[in-house]
Design an enzyme around this catalytic site. Sequence first.
Site, PDB file in Angstrom:
ATOM      1  N   SER A   1      -9.677   1.822   2.771  1.00 20.11           N
ATOM      2  CA  SER A   1      -8.811   2.529   1.878  1.00 20.11           C
ATOM      3  C   SER A   1      -7.752   1.673   1.184  1.00 20.11           C
ATOM      4  O   SER A   1      -7.154   2.126   0.207  1.00 20.11           O
ATOM      5  CB  SER A   1      -8.105   3.640   2.656  1.00 20.11           C
ATOM      6  OG  SER A   1      -7.267   3.099   3.653  1.00 20.11           O
TER       7      SER A   1
ATOM      8  N   SER B   1      -9.842  -0.525   6.965  1.00 15.96           N
ATOM      9  CA  SER B   1      -9.250  -0.404   5.628  1.00 15.96           C
ATOM     10  C   SER B   1      -8.524  -1.624   5.085  1.00 15.96           C
ATOM     11  O   SER B   1      -8.181  -1.653   3.905  1.00 15.96           O
ATOM     12  CB  SER B   1      -8.297   0.779   5.582  1.00 15.96           C
ATOM     13  OG  SER B   1      -9.035   1.957   5.409  1.00 15.96           O
TER      14      SER B   1
ATOM     15  N   LYS C   1       0.857  -1.185   0.000  1.00 12.25           N
ATOM     16  CA  LYS C   1       0.000   0.000   0.000  1.00 12.25           C
ATOM     17  C   LYS C   1       0.894   1.236   0.000  1.00 12.25           C
ATOM     18  O   LYS C   1       1.905   1.269   0.712  1.00 12.25           O
ATOM     19  CB  LYS C   1      -0.891  -0.024   1.242  1.00 12.25           C
ATOM     20  CG  LYS C   1      -1.927   1.100   1.294  1.00 12.25           C
ATOM     21  CD  LYS C   1      -2.824   0.954   2.524  1.00 12.25           C
ATOM     22  CE  LYS C   1      -3.898   2.017   2.593  1.00 12.25           C
ATOM     23  NZ  LYS C   1      -4.756   1.880   3.787  1.00 12.25           N
TER      24      LYS C   1
HETATM   25  N1  GLN Z   1     -13.156   4.203   6.203  1.00 20.02           N
HETATM   26  C1  GLN Z   1     -12.608   4.608   7.452  1.00 20.02           C
HETATM   27  C2  GLN Z   1     -12.180   6.057   7.347  1.00 20.02           C
HETATM   28  O1  GLN Z   1     -12.417   6.625   6.354  1.00 20.02           O
HETATM   29  C3  GLN Z   1     -11.438   3.756   7.811  1.00 20.02           C
HETATM   30  C4  GLN Z   1     -10.233   4.042   7.011  1.00 20.02           C
HETATM   31  C5  GLN Z   1      -9.054   3.227   7.405  1.00 20.02           C
HETATM   32  O2  GLN Z   1      -9.186   2.189   8.039  1.00 20.02           O
HETATM   33  N2  GLN Z   1      -7.886   3.728   7.061  1.00 20.02           N
HETATM   34  O3  GLN Z   1     -11.642   6.620   8.232  1.00 20.02           O
END
Ligand code: GLN
Length: 485
Positions: free
Chosen positions: A152, A176, A77
Site C-alpha cells: 500500500s 506494504s 505516507k
Molecule cells: N497487501 C497486504 C494487505 O492488503 C499488506 C498491506 C500492508 O502491508 N499494509 O493487507
Amino acid sequence: MITQLTIHEAHGLLKSKKLSSMELTKACLKRIKEVEPRLKALVSVTGELALKQAEKADQRIAAGDINPLTGIPVVLKDVLCTKGVRTTCSSRMLENFVPPYDATVVEKLNNCGAVTLGKANMDEFAMGSSTEHSAFFPTHNPWDLDRVPGGSSGGSAVAVASDEGIFALGSDTGGSIRQPAGFCSVVGLKPTYGRVSRYGLVAFASSLDQIGPLTKDVTDCALVMNAIAGFDDRDSTSVPEPTPDYTKCLSTDLKGLKLGVPKEYFVKGMQPEVESAMRAAIAKLEGLGAKVDWNVSLPSTPYALAAYYIIAPSEASANLARYDGVKYGFSYSDADSMWDAMEKTRQFGFGDEVKRRIMLGTYALSAGYYDAYYLKAQKVRTLIRREFDQAFAKYDALVTPTSPTVPFKIGEKTEDPVQMYLSDVCTLPINIAGVPALSIPAGFGDGLPIGMQLIGKPFGEETILKVAYAYEQATEWHKMRAEIK
Ligand code: GLN
C-alpha cells in the site's frame, strides 16, 4: 538533476555549503510539479511548510548544527499523523482530518531538521497491494505508467523512484513497504516488530504494523533507521533495546556469512523472469563470499496467506470501529437516528476493500467462529514464527524474491481480491513472524523492476543491511532511473 541525490550525497553537499536545503527543496517541489500529473503519488503537497523548514535547516547548518537528515526533503505516507497537516489514509473517512499531534517518527525527523514535502498516496487504510484502493486516485509506476507501483505504500515508493523526494517513510503490515519498493526499484525496509514506534501511525493491524524507510540506496536506509528506530514509551509494543549505528555494519565482505534460500518462496505461478533474476542475484551473493544453502524448507509458509487474512482483518475490524462519525473525520449529518448516522457514516466513508476486511474480521471474531478461524490462525502464526527461529539457528539471513511477479497492469487484479492478496505471498510471513526484512533492486524483466527480499533474525537489521550493501556495491540496478514518459 539534484533531486536524484541520495541522502548521503546531499548531506555531503549541504555540509560543505555547496548546496542549500532551500535549493534542494525548491528543486524537489519543481520536480513534483513536473511529474506529479502523470504519477499521482501525492495526496498533499506541503510546499509552504517545506520552504519554512528548509529555511530553518539552512540556519541550523550555518550554525554548525547538522546531522545526516538536516535539510533533506522527505515524503511521508499519509497514514502518519502530522500536526496541522491533513492525514487522510487515502480514505473519504479522514479526507479532512487534521491531527493535533505528530507521529513519533515524524517528530524524530522534524528534530533532525528534515523537510516535509508532502503526504503520499496509499491504499485506503493501508489495505491493498497496488495503491488502486485509494479513495482519491490510483498512483502510476514510473517504469510504466500503465502499471501499478505496488502498495500500500505506492505513493512513497514512487516519490523516491521518480526523484520527487530524496527519501520516504512507509508502513508495512504484510508487505506494504517491500512490495512497492520491489515494484519501483528502490530500497525498502520493514524493521523488527517493536523496533520503530507506531505512535501516531493510524492503526490497520496493530500486531503486524511497522513503519520503515524507502530510499534510493542501502546507506540511506541505514541513515533513516538511525533517525527513526528506538524505544518510545508512548508505544507499549516498542522494545527498550539500544539501537546501533546502522551505518557501521555496511561492508562488502560477506565471507563466513550463511544464507538460506527457502524453497517454499519459489511459488507456483512465479514469473520465469523473476525466478531467473533471483537465481542470478543469489549466485552473486555466493560470489561475494556468502555460503548459500539453496535447499532450506519452511514448511508452514503456504499457510501464511490464509492466517494473515484472518489475523489482519480481525485486528482491522477492531481498530476501525473508532470511525463512527463522532470521534474522527467524516460524519453523515442527514440521519434519522444515532444508529442511522453511524451506519451511513461507515457506508459512505469506507471503500469496498475496507468494508470487505471489516466483514471478514468481524466474522472471524464472532462467538461461533472464533475458535475455528481466529484461534487457529494464531496457532499457525506460532508455527511460522518457530520455523523462522529454527532457520535462524543455522543461517544469518534468508533470501527470497520480494514478489512472484513484476508490476502488473492497473485494473488487472481489482476485480479479484484473492489475486491481489497473492502478490504478497513472499512478504506476509515476515510480518506474521515479526522479523525484519528488506527489498533491494535486483534486476529487471522486460524493463520492469524485480526486488530481492532479505530476511533477518529479530533485531538482525544490521545483517540484512550488510548483505544488501554488498550486493548493491557489486551491481548497477540501484543506479538505473525510470524515464517517465
Ligand atoms: N497487501 C497486504 C494487505 O492488503 C499488506 C498491506 C500492508 O502491508 N499494509 O493487507
